[in-house]
Design an enzyme around this catalytic site. Structure first.
Site, short mmCIF file in Angstrom:
data_model
loop_
_atom_site.label_atom_id
_atom_site.label_comp_id
_atom_site.label_asym_id
_atom_site.label_seq_id
_atom_site.Cartn_x
_atom_site.Cartn_y
_atom_site.Cartn_z
N MET A 177 20.98 -22.29 -14.30
CA MET A 177 21.97 -22.57 -13.25
C MET A 177 21.36 -22.23 -11.89
O MET A 177 22.07 -21.96 -10.92
CB MET A 177 23.25 -21.77 -13.52
CG MET A 177 23.88 -22.18 -14.86
SD MET A 177 25.65 -21.92 -14.95
CE MET A 177 25.74 -20.17 -14.82
N HIS A 226 13.47 -16.47 -15.69
CA HIS A 226 13.42 -17.92 -15.90
C HIS A 226 11.97 -18.38 -15.94
O HIS A 226 11.59 -19.22 -16.77
CB HIS A 226 14.12 -18.67 -14.75
CG HIS A 226 15.58 -18.41 -14.62
ND1 HIS A 226 16.13 -17.76 -13.54
CD2 HIS A 226 16.62 -18.73 -15.43
CE1 HIS A 226 17.44 -17.70 -13.69
NE2 HIS A 226 17.76 -18.27 -14.83
N GLN A 274 16.86 -13.65 -24.01
CA GLN A 274 17.62 -12.69 -24.84
C GLN A 274 18.70 -11.96 -24.05
O GLN A 274 19.63 -11.41 -24.63
CB GLN A 274 16.66 -11.67 -25.46
CG GLN A 274 17.35 -10.79 -26.50
CD GLN A 274 16.63 -9.48 -26.75
OE1 GLN A 274 15.42 -9.50 -26.98
NE2 GLN A 274 17.34 -8.37 -26.71
O1 PAF Z 1 22.35 -19.25 -19.23
C1 PAF Z 1 22.64 -20.10 -18.36
O2 PAF Z 1 22.10 -20.10 -17.24
C2 PAF Z 1 23.69 -21.15 -18.67
O3 PAF Z 1 24.69 -20.64 -19.47
C3 PAF Z 1 23.09 -22.44 -19.27
C4 PAF Z 1 22.46 -22.18 -20.62
C5 PAF Z 1 22.07 -23.03 -18.31
C6 PAF Z 1 24.22 -23.47 -19.46
O4 PAF Z 1 24.84 -23.78 -18.25
#
Ligand code: PAF
Length: 286
Positions: free
Chosen positions: A30, A37, A150
């Site tokens: 998001m 990330h 996780q």
């Molecule tokens: O973990 C997240 O950032 C969100 O829940 C995801 C998996 C991108 C779904 O919108």
């Protein structure tokens, strides 16, 4: 890195790669990207020929409209980070591209017990919204591998169930939680914490570690009650849960248990309006 905003153009491009037998790794996000990330992007690049990252703040998984409106956005920085990480594709759809018929939930996913506890209990319909968007994204990207962190332990279990329910042929790979040197789990929501709050927030990791040391000596309910008190004493405003669970199915552990059942402790608490979650596997050497 190539940026796609439209599903058709992205799929046309991905089909060309797949026809050349290139494997595709997918990291849905998001945005408000951080090292957690980027470590997933790194894992995808190591395992797959091609890596797709998506940035989409999914409205249907927010049970609280304030939380949705205040969700941090840092698109320019995200693009810079993804380029540095040599991500191949960024998928940046609009809400209309993902939900051309509106955001009402059209499918109900049979998630069972897992949806009734912890995040499912405190954020009604959250996991239905997560499944709705991840199902769409997996249909669009059709990756060989999906990479999730996780830190969202229960979400990983829900997505594993979604993959089983839908028969989607994607392998889920879970990357470890990345932490600041203070122990604070990296999270997009940390952007909304002041320096002082970041310091207070480290109590969560200290408490996870404390539970790990104590869980074979103290009753789980006593331990979780004393940790809840400690979080409130250290500046947290509300504690949604402190829970010691079976790591395979999130059933609560009710007895002091020295057996080899894998266990996980999970915490969710609010600090000055920011909801933080974290977890720790109790049988690991983390
Ligand atoms: O973990 C997240 O950032 C969100 O829940 C995801 C998996 C991108 C779904 O919108």
């Amino acid at each position: 890195m190539i940026l796609f905003k439209c599903i058709n153009a992205l799929q046309k491009y991905l089909n060309q790669q797949k026809n050349s037998r290139l494997s595709v790794g997918f990291v849905p996000t998001m945005g408000a990207l951080h090292q957690g990330h980027l470590s997933l992007i790194g894992m995808s690049k190591a395992k797959c020929d091609f890596t797709v990252c998506s940035i989409f703040v999914n409205p249907t998984q927010f049970n609280n409209s304030n939380d949705f409106e205040q969700y941090p956005i840092s698109l320019e920085n995200d693009i810079r980070l993804l380029e540095q990480a040599q991500c191949n594709i960024l998928f940046l759809p609009s809400a209309n591209e993902i939900y051309p018929n509106g955001t009402a939930l059209s499918t109900h996913y049979q998630l069972g017990f897992i949806e009734t506890i912890l995040e499912g209990k405190f954020r009604p319909n959250h996991f239905q919204g997560v499944c709705q968007v991840v199902h769409k994204l997996l249909d669009i990207v059709a990756p060989d591998m999906l990479f999730l962190g996780q830190k969202d332990y229960q979400q990983c279990m829900v997505i594993q169930q979604l993959i089983a329910l839908t028969g989607i042929k994607t392998q889920l790979i879970i990357g470890p939680t990345l932490r600041e040197s203070s122990g604070l789990a990296m999270s997009s929501r940390n952007m909304r914490l002041s320096d002082d709050d970041k310091q207070k927030a480290t109590t969560i990791y200290q408490m996870l570690q404390y539970i790990k040391q104590q869980c074979n000596h103290q009753m789980p309910n006593e331990l979780t009650a004393s940790v809840t008190k400690q979080l409130l004493k250290n500046g947290f405003n509300t504690v949604d849960y402190v829970a010691i669970c079976n790591a395979n199915n999130l059933e609560p552990i009710t007895e002091t248990d020295n057996s080899t059942i894998p266990k996980v402790v999970l915490i969710a608490a609010f600090l000055n309006g920011v909801r933080l979650i974290d977890n720790l596997l109790l049988n690991n050497t983390e």
